[in-house]
Design an enzyme around this catalytic site. Structure first.
Site, PDB file in Angstrom:
ATOM      1  N   THR A 179       0.879  -1.165   0.000  1.00 55.32           N
ATOM      2  CA  THR A 179       0.000   0.000   0.000  1.00 55.32           C
ATOM      3  C   THR A 179       0.913   1.211   0.000  1.00 55.32           C
ATOM      4  O   THR A 179       2.001   1.162   0.558  1.00 55.32           O
ATOM      5  CB  THR A 179      -0.885   0.026   1.261  1.00 55.32           C
ATOM      6  OG1 THR A 179      -1.698  -1.148   1.302  1.00 55.32           O
ATOM      7  CG2 THR A 179      -1.791   1.243   1.276  1.00 55.32           C
ATOM      8  N   ARG A 207     -13.078  -8.325  -3.177  1.00 54.88           N
ATOM      9  CA  ARG A 207     -12.503  -8.010  -1.869  1.00 54.88           C
ATOM     10  C   ARG A 207     -12.068  -6.548  -1.795  1.00 54.88           C
ATOM     11  O   ARG A 207     -11.481  -6.001  -2.715  1.00 54.88           O
ATOM     12  CB  ARG A 207     -11.311  -8.929  -1.608  1.00 54.88           C
ATOM     13  CG  ARG A 207     -10.625  -8.700  -0.251  1.00 54.88           C
ATOM     14  CD  ARG A 207      -9.420  -7.789  -0.352  1.00 54.88           C
ATOM     15  NE  ARG A 207      -8.712  -7.651   0.934  1.00 54.88           N
ATOM     16  CZ  ARG A 207      -7.727  -6.801   1.160  1.00 54.88           C
ATOM     17  NH1 ARG A 207      -7.306  -6.010   0.190  1.00 54.88           N
ATOM     18  NH2 ARG A 207      -7.146  -6.734   2.344  1.00 54.88           N
ATOM     19  N   VAL A 208     -12.375  -5.905  -0.685  1.00 53.09           N
ATOM     20  CA  VAL A 208     -11.969  -4.527  -0.412  1.00 53.09           C
ATOM     21  C   VAL A 208     -11.195  -4.511   0.889  1.00 53.09           C
ATOM     22  O   VAL A 208     -11.619  -5.127   1.881  1.00 53.09           O
ATOM     23  CB  VAL A 208     -13.182  -3.586  -0.314  1.00 53.09           C
ATOM     24  CG1 VAL A 208     -12.743  -2.170   0.049  1.00 53.09           C
ATOM     25  CG2 VAL A 208     -13.962  -3.593  -1.622  1.00 53.09           C
ATOM     26  N   ASP A 210      -8.538  -2.155   3.756  1.00 48.55           N
ATOM     27  CA  ASP A 210      -8.692  -1.019   4.667  1.00 48.55           C
ATOM     28  C   ASP A 210      -8.466   0.331   3.996  1.00 48.55           C
ATOM     29  O   ASP A 210      -8.937   1.359   4.482  1.00 48.55           O
ATOM     30  CB  ASP A 210      -7.683  -1.139   5.813  1.00 48.55           C
ATOM     31  CG  ASP A 210      -6.246  -0.975   5.327  1.00 48.55           C
ATOM     32  OD1 ASP A 210      -5.612   0.054   5.617  1.00 48.55           O
ATOM     33  OD2 ASP A 210      -5.760  -1.872   4.621  1.00 48.55           O
ATOM     34  N   THR A 230      -0.569   0.896   6.447  1.00 50.98           N
ATOM     35  CA  THR A 230      -0.214  -0.155   5.499  1.00 50.98           C
ATOM     36  C   THR A 230      -0.027  -1.452   6.271  1.00 50.98           C
ATOM     37  O   THR A 230       0.492  -1.447   7.383  1.00 50.98           O
ATOM     38  CB  THR A 230       1.069   0.187   4.713  1.00 50.98           C
ATOM     39  OG1 THR A 230       1.417  -0.929   3.872  1.00 50.98           O
ATOM     40  CG2 THR A 230       2.239   0.487   5.623  1.00 50.98           C
ATOM     41  N   GLY A 231      -0.466  -2.542   5.691  1.00 50.19           N
ATOM     42  CA  GLY A 231      -0.335  -3.821   6.376  1.00 50.19           C
ATOM     43  C   GLY A 231      -1.484  -4.746   6.052  1.00 50.19           C
ATOM     44  O   GLY A 231      -2.066  -4.681   4.972  1.00 50.19           O
ATOM     45  N   GLY A 233      -4.833  -5.720   5.692  1.00 56.35           N
ATOM     46  CA  GLY A 233      -6.016  -4.882   5.583  1.00 56.35           C
ATOM     47  C   GLY A 233      -7.196  -5.306   6.421  1.00 56.35           C
ATOM     48  O   GLY A 233      -7.888  -4.467   7.014  1.00 56.35           O
TER      49      GLY A 233
END
Length: 322
Positions: A179, A207-208, A210, A230-231, A233
């Site tokens: 991200t 899929r969505v 964060d 970032t990471g 989600g």
């Protein structure tokens, strides 16, 4: 008294190991990070808005194949690109987000237009693209633009294993959560945050993550803080990481360092979350927090020089971005 202004960016976090990073690849990342943060800094230096500065910085990373956003986005199970992005400004808590984007070169710019040119806070898929083409004059971008051999090889490897990747696969910086984001404070005292991603390799069913979730991966409020995460989600959403940091500072009066540290090393980590955040407060103080071996990150010092770091234990060093 001169109003302070500052900016910080990230290009993803995770298991980024020196032993797997070739000198050539490391140099390429450092150059791209410097170019990104300086693009945003120049907007602020000239009196531009924090929103425009964060979008400028993120656009540079979206245009680079090095990052999992825009040009470098990973592929879905159906061998397509589906991208998410979000922009939030702290003055009136305005926000714009887009998700499941397939034919827009720079989703972060469309997220800004959703915020500034529509009555809505989030648009998805075909509807978001109709808004882009019919209302904002965007150019249709073929999927071929986003397709790279690197991402295709990652997808094939992930299909073979039957999983999804929150990271890079079979690449020197594998296990990096892809991200990109930026946070900024402008000369008018306004905070903003912008985040963009290609999501997960081999993701399915629309899929969505964060990134476009306000308070999940992105948040900004004047007088408080701007955050881009970032990471992993799903866990960033479940822990409402960006909003939790803001709340701890706003209502618990935590410092930016304490709030970021307690959130990233709290429930998020205890539930198995790996990643980090960049944040900037109302005084322009920048903070980076991560619970993993590395995060691509950069800021700018008082001399207008880009300071770049990759590994968790690394001090920032000056890069020129040229």
């Amino acid at each position: 008294m001169t109003q302070p202004f500052s900016i910080a960016i990230h290009g993803g976090a995770g298991t980024i190991e020196r032993s797997l990073m070739t000198p050539e690849l490391e140099l390429a990342y450092r150059k791209a990070l410097a170019e990104s943060v300086l693009a945003g800094y120049r907007v602020l230096e000239q009196g531009g808005s924090a929103v425009d500065a964060t979008v400028a910085a993120v656009t540079v990373m979206e245009d680079s194949p090095l990052f999992n956003a825009g040009k470098g986005s990973v592929l879905t199970y159906e061998e397509a690109v589906e991208m998410d992005a979000c922009v939030m400004e702290g003055n009136a808590l305005n926000a714009g987000a887009v998700t499941l984007i397939r034919h827009i070169k720079n989703p972060i710019q469309l997220a800004r237009d959703v915020m500034q040119k529509s009555p809505h806070a989030m648009l998805a898929g075909e509807g978001a693209e109709r808004f882009a083409f019919k209302e904002c004059g965007y150019t249709y971008t073929e999927q071929d633009y986003f397709f790279t051999d690197r991402r295709y090889k990652e997808l094939k490897a992930m299909k073979k294993s039957g999983g999804v990747a929150l990271s890079e696969a079979r690449y020197p910086d594998e296990k990096k959560h892809g991200t990109v984001g930026a946070v900024a404070l402008d000369k008018h005292g306004n905070l903003a945050a912008a985040t963009s991603t290609g999501g997960l390799t081999n993701k399915r069913w629309g899929r969505v993550g964060d990134t476009p979730i306000i308070g999940g991966g992105t948040f900004a409020r004047n007088g408080n803080v701007a955050v881009s995460a970032t990471g992993m989600g799903e866990l960033l959403m479940r822990c409402a990481v960006a909003g939790d940091i803001a709340g701890r500072m706003q209502y618990g009066h935590d410092s930016i360092e304490q709030a970021c540290r307690d959130v990233i090393h709290g429930d998020f980590l205890n539930l198995g979350g790996e990643g980090g955040v960049i944040a900037i407060d109302a005084n322009g103080q920048v903070n980076f927090e991560l619970n993993c071996p590395g995060m691509y990150r950069a800021t700018v010092n008082e001399n207008g020089e880009a300071l770049v770091a990759i590994f968790a234990d690394e001090a920032f060093r000056v890069e020129n971005g040229n």
